[in-house]
Design an enzyme around this catalytic site. Structure first.
Site, short mmCIF file in Angstrom:
data_model
loop_
_atom_site.label_atom_id
_atom_site.label_comp_id
_atom_site.label_asym_id
_atom_site.label_seq_id
_atom_site.Cartn_x
_atom_site.Cartn_y
_atom_site.Cartn_z
N ASP A 68 14.96 14.86 7.63
CA ASP A 68 13.65 14.59 8.25
C ASP A 68 12.69 13.93 7.27
O ASP A 68 11.52 13.72 7.58
CB ASP A 68 13.04 15.90 8.78
CG ASP A 68 12.75 16.90 7.68
OD1 ASP A 68 13.15 16.63 6.53
OD2 ASP A 68 12.13 17.93 7.96
N GLU A 85 11.69 15.09 4.28
CA GLU A 85 11.09 16.00 3.28
C GLU A 85 11.87 15.89 1.97
O GLU A 85 13.06 15.58 1.96
CB GLU A 85 11.11 17.44 3.80
CG GLU A 85 10.09 17.67 4.90
CD GLU A 85 10.02 19.13 5.34
OE1 GLU A 85 10.66 19.99 4.72
OE2 GLU A 85 9.31 19.40 6.33
N ARG A 137 -6.46 0.50 -6.21
CA ARG A 137 -7.42 -0.51 -5.71
C ARG A 137 -8.43 0.10 -4.75
O ARG A 137 -9.43 -0.51 -4.43
CB ARG A 137 -6.65 -1.66 -5.03
CG ARG A 137 -6.01 -2.59 -6.05
CD ARG A 137 -5.14 -3.64 -5.41
NE ARG A 137 -3.89 -3.08 -4.93
CZ ARG A 137 -2.95 -3.78 -4.29
NH1 ARG A 137 -3.14 -5.06 -4.06
NH2 ARG A 137 -1.83 -3.21 -3.90
N GLN A 138 -8.14 1.35 -4.28
CA GLN A 138 -9.11 2.02 -3.40
C GLN A 138 -9.93 2.99 -4.25
O GLN A 138 -9.78 4.20 -4.18
CB GLN A 138 -8.37 2.75 -2.29
CG GLN A 138 -7.58 1.78 -1.41
CD GLN A 138 -6.93 2.50 -0.24
OE1 GLN A 138 -7.59 3.25 0.47
NE2 GLN A 138 -5.65 2.28 -0.04
N LYS A 188 -13.30 -16.10 -6.69
CA LYS A 188 -12.45 -15.85 -5.51
C LYS A 188 -13.21 -15.03 -4.47
O LYS A 188 -13.94 -14.13 -4.83
CB LYS A 188 -11.20 -15.09 -5.96
CG LYS A 188 -10.30 -14.57 -4.86
CD LYS A 188 -9.13 -13.74 -5.40
CE LYS A 188 -9.36 -12.26 -5.24
NZ LYS A 188 -8.22 -11.43 -5.67
N ASP A 232 -3.45 -11.12 -14.68
CA ASP A 232 -4.00 -10.20 -13.68
C ASP A 232 -3.23 -8.88 -13.75
O ASP A 232 -2.14 -8.82 -14.33
CB ASP A 232 -3.87 -10.83 -12.27
CG ASP A 232 -4.92 -10.29 -11.30
OD1 ASP A 232 -5.71 -9.40 -11.67
OD2 ASP A 232 -4.95 -10.77 -10.13
N ASP A 258 0.39 -8.82 -5.41
CA ASP A 258 0.83 -8.08 -4.23
C ASP A 258 1.44 -9.08 -3.24
O ASP A 258 2.61 -9.43 -3.33
CB ASP A 258 -0.38 -7.31 -3.67
CG ASP A 258 0.00 -6.35 -2.56
OD1 ASP A 258 1.11 -6.46 -2.01
OD2 ASP A 258 -0.83 -5.48 -2.22
N SER A 259 0.61 -9.63 -2.34
CA SER A 259 1.14 -10.63 -1.40
C SER A 259 1.38 -11.98 -2.08
O SER A 259 2.06 -12.83 -1.54
CB SER A 259 0.13 -10.83 -0.26
OG SER A 259 -1.03 -11.44 -0.78
#
Ligand code: R5P
Length: 310
Positions: A34, A36, A93-94, A190, A216, A220-221
């Site tokens: 499952d 876990e 980043r958050q 930017k 940098d 990411d993308s």
């Protein structure tokens, strides 16, 4: 002192343990059907200082949970102290409220690691240095600048270099590299019209006729870098080399890099990208294992870590 590895970046853990001449702690880390996670430590660690190596990269939530459960298992097995070695710190980043009613996820992650039982954190090129303050324990944030500077000095000795920050947030990091390799500095203005999209507005500084070194923390993308390279080429740059610590490389980032005007993308192995970048001669990996093993050794012996960067 013992070294234990989670499953997110076993390649790097093995390199670090080889350099430290220490075997990785014998563990059993399994997924139930499952999803876990089950953790078992198969040797006595009572009274030991244990370093747990785990990047909280994709799948970020699974890898984070695994780290938390390993720390808990170690705490319940009477380890003397537990250092969470997190080469890539996901959720970094958050680090602030970007809009009303949003979470500060990096702080939540810091609380989870603290409450699980870690007594110290070691990480690399944190997206924002102030995340160290989210923890009420020592946080050693290691820098890749000396590694990148060494590579550049060895390979690009005769070129007319300029270091370029791909956004205003990266200026301090880029200035650090420019100072070490005695190069000029340019900054890209930017904007992000939407999350996940980036647009180059201006280039501050003259890149005409020069070899650009973009530096940098994260790719990411790939949007930020590919757009930056296009803008630099348009402004007269001769070549563009890109140095990134954490190669998240989500979606079709690798394809974007391949089709771009980048001369070479140089990344580290804080995230295991070995499968993603197979047979890609535009991407080169510099290992962070020597820096990390040296930092671990110094922490274990209560020696200075900052001396590594002087
Ligand atoms: C942003 O502040 C970071 O330093 C990177 O520039 C960003 O995360 C790169 O994202 P992407 O490759 O998706 O443009």
């Amino acid at each position: 002192m013992k070294i234990l590895s989670g499953t997110s970046n076993l390649r790097l853990s093995k390199e670090i343990s080889k350099k430290l001449k220490l075997k990785l702690v014998n563990t059993n880390i399994k997924r139930f059907s499952d999803g876990e996670i089950f953790i078992e430590i198969n040797e006595n660690i009572r009274g030991n200082s244990v370093f747990v190596i785990q990047s909280t990269s994709n799948p970020a939530n699974d890898n984070l949970m695994e780290l938390l459960l390993v720390i808990d298992a170690l705490k319940r097995s009477s380890a003397k102290n537990i250092t969470a070695v997190i080469p890539y710190f996901g959720y970094a980043r958050q680090d602030r409220k970007v809009a009303p009613r949003t979470s500060i996820s990096a702080k939540v992650v810091a609380n989870l690691i603290t409450n699980a039982g870690a007594s110290r954190v070691v990480t690399v090129d944190l997206h924002a240095g102030q995340i160290q303050g989210f923890f009420d324990m020592p946080v050693d944030n290691l820098f890749t600048t000396p590694l990148f500077a060494k590579y550049i000095k060895r390979k690009f000795n005769n070129k007319k270099l300029i270091c370029v920050s791909p956004d205003v947030g990266g200026v301090q990091r880029t200035r650090g590299l420019a100072t070490r390799i005695k190069a000029d500095l340019a900054i890209i203005d930017k904007r992000r019209p939407k999350p996940g999209q980036s647009k180059v507005m201006n280039i501050i500084g003259s890149v005409k006729g020069k070899t650009c070194i973009i530096v940098d923390d994260i790719i990411d993308s790939g949007g930020t870098i590919v757009n930056a390279v296009d803008a630099l080429k348009k402004a007269g740059a001769v070549e563009v080399y890109v140095f990134i610590t954490h190669a998240v490389l989500s979606g079709d980032a690798v394809k974007k890099i391949k089709n771009s005007k980048i001369n070479k993308l140089i990344i580290t192995d804080t995230i295991d990208t070995s499968q993603k970048i197979k047979n890609n001669n535009k991407i080169e990996v510099i290992s962070i294992s020597s820096l990390m093993s040296e930092a671990i050794k110094r922490i274990a012996n209560s020696n200075s870590v900052s001396d590594l960067f002087n």
